[in-house]
Design a protein around this motif. Structure first.
Motif, short mmCIF file in Angstrom:
data_model
loop_
_atom_site.label_atom_id
_atom_site.label_comp_id
_atom_site.label_asym_id
_atom_site.label_seq_id
_atom_site.Cartn_x
_atom_site.Cartn_y
_atom_site.Cartn_z
N PHE A 108 0.83 -1.21 0.00
CA PHE A 108 0.00 0.00 0.00
C PHE A 108 0.87 1.27 0.00
O PHE A 108 0.51 2.27 -0.62
CB PHE A 108 -0.96 -0.02 1.19
CG PHE A 108 -2.17 -0.87 0.97
CD1 PHE A 108 -3.35 -0.32 0.49
CD2 PHE A 108 -2.14 -2.23 1.20
CE1 PHE A 108 -4.47 -1.10 0.27
CE2 PHE A 108 -3.25 -3.03 0.97
CZ PHE A 108 -4.41 -2.46 0.51
N VAL A 118 -5.99 4.65 -3.31
CA VAL A 118 -6.73 3.47 -2.84
C VAL A 118 -7.65 3.94 -1.71
O VAL A 118 -7.18 4.37 -0.66
CB VAL A 118 -5.77 2.37 -2.34
CG1 VAL A 118 -6.56 1.15 -1.91
CG2 VAL A 118 -4.78 2.00 -3.43
N ILE A 121 -9.59 0.81 1.50
CA ILE A 121 -9.06 -0.55 1.43
C ILE A 121 -7.74 -0.56 2.18
O ILE A 121 -6.90 0.31 1.96
CB ILE A 121 -8.84 -1.01 -0.03
CG1 ILE A 121 -10.15 -0.97 -0.81
CG2 ILE A 121 -8.28 -2.43 -0.06
CD1 ILE A 121 -9.99 -1.35 -2.27
N ILE A 126 -7.33 -7.17 2.86
CA ILE A 126 -6.75 -8.16 1.95
C ILE A 126 -6.41 -9.43 2.73
O ILE A 126 -6.63 -10.55 2.25
CB ILE A 126 -5.48 -7.60 1.27
CG1 ILE A 126 -5.80 -6.25 0.59
CG2 ILE A 126 -4.93 -8.59 0.26
CD1 ILE A 126 -6.90 -6.30 -0.43
N LEU A 137 -9.22 -3.67 -5.38
CA LEU A 137 -7.80 -3.29 -5.39
C LEU A 137 -7.17 -3.62 -6.75
O LEU A 137 -6.42 -2.81 -7.31
CB LEU A 137 -7.06 -4.03 -4.27
CG LEU A 137 -5.54 -3.80 -4.22
CD1 LEU A 137 -5.24 -2.33 -3.93
CD2 LEU A 137 -4.89 -4.69 -3.17
N THR A 140 -8.21 -1.10 -9.31
CA THR A 140 -7.49 0.16 -9.11
C THR A 140 -6.11 0.10 -9.76
O THR A 140 -5.68 1.05 -10.42
CB THR A 140 -7.35 0.45 -7.60
OG1 THR A 140 -8.66 0.55 -7.02
CG2 THR A 140 -6.61 1.75 -7.36
#
Length: 572
Positions: A108, A118, A121, A126, A137, A140
């Motif tokens: 991230f 993002v 999330i 995840i 995700l 994205t």
């Protein structure tokens, strides 16, 4: 009667509710199927990118999306390929939840460094394996590094939005197909066939289809299969979707955008040099550049110009007049050239019945060139490639006469040809400006719609995040309550075990004390028994001694009597 009416109304309401429930169930099933297709498409995209970084990379199974990204290693390898700013190191062994979440934090942070937004999330989502959030995700990442980054020429994805830019770029490539969306218009296979032909022409490759417009929609899957195979082999466009998925109702817009956006970055196949022995083979290998995994920036293409046509023999005046009238009718902006768009717009109203738009484009040379001049136009008819009599010349000439009359009247009112030209240019500029305004308005509406959709998605994501947070708090509270209850039970069990142990120890001590008392009593009894035995022995010995003394006394008395008897006898 009233009761019967009430009964009927109740049945009607029940049927309505049942229909509503069936509809809701079908909608949920459709969404689930669309998510399955999206999972398969996104996974193919991930595997395609992983192969760029490592051709021996293990393929990801789309059925395992909920768990395969948990430790962060697959996402790390993916970002190593697509990101400009590479991720920092992650741990690849001794996994625990703490280590895996730390790896996901690196992912991230890398996305943030590469300006990828993002929303709602996080690593925990995840790690928890929420498939909907995982698909969000992946989309994205695909949207940022492929769809939004694609080169759509004059259609800027940054200002128009990637979806609008992609659609407008496709429309400019295949205007004859009148594509209006990215899903429904592709199901019969003709739009994809036309797009594959157009990109192949750009690279001077053989076109796999003679006339995409004439293809049968009843053979859509075969058409799609042929187009996808050609694009995969010759244009470097990966087969992320299948013909069955495209013709079905389960394909979604995101899956189609993922596939179609590849065409903007299509590459002409590279012919590898043959490996031969000796000096030539050594030089061939030495001067062959190593292929890079990075996608090279595309240079702006220079539009080719049609060759100048010179007629060796004179053209018949009547024939020439007909063709010139047709050219004049097509040349909307009166710049002496007919463009592909002008031709398509004209043929929408005046197309002959015995041919197609694609055939006319090919005959006029508008397949290879963006526009043609009048001599080139006339040559196509003069060489017999097109038949001037197949066009409705009476209607077209009436249109030409009206246009000429209107221009002459305008020129007469203006007073000079120069003023007429200025007015025509102004009208054309106004038309172009109006068209641009309409396009900009449509683009703004599309951007507004996308923003509204994004806001709605953001709101839904926030609601999901709040719901997940509430659920997480509830689960944590339940977990704490269970832990406290288990601790209380363990304490009670320990107290019971301690009390039982103490009771056992007390019982053991009592048993030992009892045993000791019994031993002492037995000792006392044995001592008494010994004392009694000893007394008995003493008594026996005393009795025996008394008996012996008595016997001795008896014997002595007897002896004394015998002695006295013997003395008495002797004296006698």
């Amino acid at each position: 009667m009233m009761a019967g009416a009430t009964h009927k109304m109740d049945i009607s309401e029940m049927n309505t509710k049942r229909s509503s429930l069936d509809s809701g169930s079908a909608t949920r099933k459709s969404k689930e199927t669309t998510n399955e297709v999206q999972s398969e498409v996104f996974t193919k995209w991930v595997n395609m990118k992983l192969k760029i970084g490592n051709d021996k990379a293990e393929a990801v199974d789309w059925n395992e999306l909920s768990s395969v990204f948990r430790n962060g290693l697959v996402l790390y390898d993916l970002l190593q390929v697509v990101c400009t700013k590479k991720p920092s190191k992650v741990r690849r062994e001794n996994f625990s939840k703490l280590v895996e979440v730390a790896n996901l934090n690196v992912i991230f942070n890398t996305l943030s460094k590469n300006d990828v937004k993002v929303v709602n999330i996080g690593p925990e989502d995840i790690w928890d394996g929420n498939i909907k959030i995982i698909l969000g995700l992946l989309w994205t990442i695909i949207y940022h590094f492929q769809v939004r980054a694609a080169n759509f020429g004059e259609f800027d994805a940054q200002s128009l939005g990637a979806k609008v830019a992609l659609l407008m770029w496709i429309q400019s490539k295949i205007p004859e197909m009148e594509v209006k969306n990215l899903v429904g218009d592709w199901k019969d296979g003709r739009a994809l066939a036309a797009l594959v032909n157009a990109i192949s022409r750009d690279f001077k490759l053989d076109e796999p289809f003679d006339d995409p417009e004439a293809l049968s929609p009843f053979e859509a899957e075969a058409t799609l299969e042929k187009a996808m195979a050609h694009a995969d082999k010759n244009l470097g466009v990966g087969r992320l979707v299948t013909p069955e998925q495209v013709v079905s109702d389960d394909i979604g817009e995101k899956s189609m955008m993922t596939y179609l956006s590849q065409f903007a970055g299509a590459k002409k196949p590279v012919v590898e040099p043959k490996k031969v022995g000796g000096l030539r083979g050594t030089l061939s290998r030495a001067f062959t550049k190593k292929k890079s995994s990075a996608v090279p920036a595309e240079e702006p293409k220079k539009e080719p110009e049609a060759p100048v046509i010179v007629f060796e023999a004179p053209v018949h005046p009547e024939f020439l007049a007909k063709v010139e009238d047709l050219f004049y009718a097509m040349d909307v902006d009166q710049n002496g050239r007919v463009t592909k768009i002008e031709l398509v717009e004209f043929l929408r109203e005046y197309k002959p019945k015995d041919t197609t738009v694609a055939k006319i484009q090919k005959a006029l040379g508008l397949v290879d060139y963006p526009s043609i001049d009048q001599p080139t136009f006339v040559a196509a008819f003069n060489d017999g490639k097109l038949d001037i009599e197949s066009f409705d010349l009476q209607t077209i000439r009436a249109k030409v006469r009206r246009a000429k009359k209107e221009r002459e009247e305008a020129a007469a009112r203006a007073g000079t040809a120069e003023a007429h030209a200025a007015k025509t240019a102004e009208a054309n500029a106004a038309k172009i400006a109006a068209k641009r305004l309409r396009e900009e308005e449509q683009a703004r509406e599309e951007i507004a719609r996308q923003e509204a959709e994004r806001q709605r998605a953001l709101k839904e994501a926030e609601e999901r995040a709040a719901k997940n947070a509430a659920m997480r708090e509830k689960l944590e509270a339940q977990a704490r309550a269970r832990e406290e209850e288990e601790a209380r039970k363990r304490a009670e069990e320990a107290a019971k075990m301690k009390a039982a142990a103490e009771a056992r120890e007390a019982a053991a001590r009592e048993r030992e004390e009892e045993a000791r008392r019994q031993r002492e009593e037995e000792e006392l009894k044995r001592a008494k028994a010994r004392a009694a035995a000893e007394k008995a022995e003493a008594d026996k010995a005393a009795a025996e001694k008394a008996a012996a003394d008595k016997a001795a006394a008896a014997r002595a008395a007897a002896a004394a009597e015998r002695a006295a008897a013997d003395k008495a006898a002797a004296e006698k």
